[in-house]
Design an enzyme around this catalytic site. Sequence first.
Site, mmCIF file in Angstrom:
data_model
loop_
_atom_site.group_PDB
_atom_site.id
_atom_site.type_symbol
_atom_site.label_atom_id
_atom_site.label_comp_id
_atom_site.label_asym_id
_atom_site.label_seq_id
_atom_site.Cartn_x
_atom_site.Cartn_y
_atom_site.Cartn_z
ATOM 1 N N GLY A 28 -22.810 -7.865 -15.128
ATOM 2 C CA GLY A 28 -22.029 -9.063 -15.442
ATOM 3 C C GLY A 28 -21.129 -8.895 -16.652
ATOM 4 O O GLY A 28 -19.947 -9.255 -16.622
ATOM 5 N N ALA A 29 -21.663 -8.331 -17.736
ATOM 6 C CA ALA A 29 -20.869 -8.243 -18.974
ATOM 7 C C ALA A 29 -19.609 -7.410 -18.762
ATOM 8 O O ALA A 29 -18.536 -7.736 -19.284
ATOM 9 C CB ALA A 29 -21.720 -7.639 -20.093
ATOM 10 N N THR A 30 -19.739 -6.360 -17.967
ATOM 11 C CA THR A 30 -18.582 -5.485 -17.727
ATOM 12 C C THR A 30 -17.563 -6.162 -16.831
ATOM 13 O O THR A 30 -16.349 -6.075 -17.068
ATOM 14 C CB THR A 30 -19.066 -4.153 -17.111
ATOM 15 O OG1 THR A 30 -20.013 -3.572 -18.006
ATOM 16 C CG2 THR A 30 -17.922 -3.189 -16.884
ATOM 17 N N ASP A 70 0.832 -1.206 0.000
ATOM 18 C CA ASP A 70 0.000 0.000 0.000
ATOM 19 C C ASP A 70 0.861 1.248 0.000
ATOM 20 O O ASP A 70 0.711 2.127 0.849
ATOM 21 C CB ASP A 70 -0.944 -0.020 1.211
ATOM 22 C CG ASP A 70 -1.951 -1.149 1.132
ATOM 23 O OD1 ASP A 70 -2.376 -1.478 0.009
ATOM 24 O OD2 ASP A 70 -2.306 -1.699 2.182
ATOM 25 N N MET A 117 -8.913 -5.538 -6.459
ATOM 26 C CA MET A 117 -9.674 -4.511 -7.186
ATOM 27 C C MET A 117 -11.114 -4.428 -6.714
ATOM 28 O O MET A 117 -11.828 -3.499 -7.064
ATOM 29 C CB MET A 117 -9.658 -4.813 -8.692
ATOM 30 C CG MET A 117 -8.306 -4.723 -9.348
ATOM 31 S SD MET A 117 -7.779 -3.020 -9.556
ATOM 32 C CE MET A 117 -6.203 -3.060 -8.746
ATOM 33 N N LYS A 118 -11.602 -5.427 -6.004
ATOM 34 C CA LYS A 118 -12.989 -5.447 -5.489
ATOM 35 C C LYS A 118 -13.980 -4.978 -6.565
ATOM 36 O O LYS A 118 -14.739 -4.029 -6.365
ATOM 37 C CB LYS A 118 -13.116 -4.608 -4.230
ATOM 38 C CG LYS A 118 -12.256 -5.127 -3.080
ATOM 39 C CD LYS A 118 -12.572 -4.440 -1.763
ATOM 40 C CE LYS A 118 -11.722 -4.943 -0.621
ATOM 41 N NZ LYS A 118 -10.310 -4.511 -0.672
ATOM 42 N N PHE A 150 -17.120 -4.568 -9.054
ATOM 43 C CA PHE A 150 -18.578 -4.698 -8.965
ATOM 44 C C PHE A 150 -19.182 -3.928 -10.131
ATOM 45 O O PHE A 150 -18.934 -2.735 -10.286
ATOM 46 C CB PHE A 150 -19.103 -4.113 -7.643
ATOM 47 C CG PHE A 150 -20.594 -4.223 -7.501
ATOM 48 C CD1 PHE A 150 -21.157 -5.354 -6.922
ATOM 49 C CD2 PHE A 150 -21.433 -3.227 -7.973
ATOM 50 C CE1 PHE A 150 -22.545 -5.471 -6.799
ATOM 51 C CE2 PHE A 150 -22.812 -3.336 -7.864
ATOM 52 C CZ PHE A 150 -23.368 -4.460 -7.267
ATOM 53 N N THR A 185 -15.366 -4.864 5.789
ATOM 54 C CA THR A 185 -15.273 -4.801 7.259
ATOM 55 C C THR A 185 -15.415 -3.379 7.781
ATOM 56 O O THR A 185 -15.550 -3.173 8.979
ATOM 57 C CB THR A 185 -13.941 -5.394 7.759
ATOM 58 O OG1 THR A 185 -12.888 -4.831 6.988
ATOM 59 C CG2 THR A 185 -13.925 -6.904 7.634
ATOM 60 N N GLY A 210 0.089 -5.533 5.907
ATOM 61 C CA GLY A 210 0.631 -4.340 5.258
ATOM 62 C C GLY A 210 1.542 -3.556 6.164
ATOM 63 O O GLY A 210 2.746 -3.798 6.243
HETATM 64 O O1 C5P Z 1 -1.736 -2.325 6.764
HETATM 65 P P1 C5P Z 1 -2.687 -3.456 6.949
HETATM 66 O O2 C5P Z 1 -2.032 -4.754 7.401
HETATM 67 O O3 C5P Z 1 -3.867 -3.078 7.803
HETATM 68 O O4 C5P Z 1 -3.221 -3.724 5.470
HETATM 69 C C1 C5P Z 1 -4.244 -4.640 5.214
HETATM 70 C C2 C5P Z 1 -4.552 -4.645 3.748
HETATM 71 O O5 C5P Z 1 -5.707 -5.432 3.527
HETATM 72 C C3 C5P Z 1 -4.857 -3.288 3.142
HETATM 73 O O6 C5P Z 1 -4.405 -3.318 1.796
HETATM 74 C C4 C5P Z 1 -6.365 -3.190 3.192
HETATM 75 O O7 C5P Z 1 -6.890 -2.391 2.176
HETATM 76 C C5 C5P Z 1 -6.755 -4.638 2.986
HETATM 77 N N1 C5P Z 1 -8.023 -5.020 3.551
HETATM 78 C C6 C5P Z 1 -8.317 -4.896 4.882
HETATM 79 N N2 C5P Z 1 -9.516 -5.300 5.384
HETATM 80 C C7 C5P Z 1 -10.399 -5.817 4.574
HETATM 81 C C8 C5P Z 1 -10.134 -5.967 3.222
HETATM 82 C C9 C5P Z 1 -8.923 -5.555 2.744
HETATM 83 O O8 C5P Z 1 -7.501 -4.437 5.658
HETATM 84 N N3 C5P Z 1 -11.531 -6.225 5.079
#
Ligand code: C5P
Length: 231
Positions: free
Chosen positions: A68-70, A11, A62-63, A65, A116, A208
Site C-alpha cells: 500500500g505505501a508504495t 501503443d 500502469m496497472k 500493484f 483478460t 488501438g
Molecule cells: O490494439 P487494441 O485495440 O487491441 O488495444 C487495446 C488496448 O487495451 C491495448 O493498449 C491493451 O494493452 C489494452 N488492454 C486490452 N485488454 C485488457 C486490458 C488492456 O486490450 N484486458
Amino acid sequence: MPDDRLIVALDVPDAVTGLALADRLGEAVSFYKIGLGMLTGGGLALARELKDERGKRVFLDMKLFDIGATVEAAVRGLARFDLDFLTVHGDPHVVRAASEGAAGSDLRILAVTVLTSLDRADLDAAMIRPGTMAEIVAERAARALDAGADGLIASPQEAAVLRALPQAAGKLIVTPGVRPAGAGSHDQKRIATPAEAIAAGADHIVVGRPIWQAPDPGAAARAIRDSLPAR
Ligand code: C5P
C-alpha cells in the site's frame, strides 16, 4: 465534435511517434491511453504534452500493484501530472492506497479485475479460489469498488454484469477488446463492436490497432465515433 467516449490506445514505441499520431488524428480524438510499453519511451512527457499543449484527456495504463505505501506514493507522484485515469490492480489494499494517493486531485482510479490474458488454469496457479472466471471478476470488481475505485476495466462481455452490480452505480466502466464490425481481431479474443460495448454499459471504449494501424487513422477514428449511439 470530439467524443470522449472513444479512447485511443497510443501503443506506439515512443513519444515522438505518439505525438505525430495524435496530431494526425487531430480533433477526431480527445482522449488517449498511454501504457507501460511507452514508459521508457517518454510516455509521461507525452502525457503532459497531450494534456497541457493539446488539451486532450489522458489515461495512464500502469496497472500498479505493490504494498500500500508504495502504491500510494506512486499515485501521489502521478497525480501531480494532472491526468484523468490511472489503472491499478483491483486488490482492495491497492485500490485503497491508490485512492489515498489520488485524494485532492481529479485523477480517477480504475481497477483491473482479472487480466483478460489469464484463464482458470492461471488462476489456479496463482492460488485464486475456485469459481468461474465470471464469478471471480464480479467479486473482485465489487471489492475494488467497495475499496474506493472510481471505475473498472472490463471486457465488453463483462460490462453488463459489472454495470448491474449495486456498487457500480455512478462508477466508470472502460472496455478494451473493441473492434469495429469487419475489423481484424488481432490477439483479442472476446470482442464486441464499439456500439455493443457502449450498449452493455461502458462509459468509454479503448481502441488501438484498428485506428493506429489504419491507412487513414483519422477516418478510422471518425467512423468509430460516428458508430456510437447518441448520448
Ligand atoms: O490494439 P487494441 O485495440 O487491441 O488495444 C487495446 C488496448 O487495451 C491495448 O493498449 C491493451 O494493452 C489494452 N488492454 C486490452 N485488454 C485488457 C486490458 C488492456 O486490450 N484486458
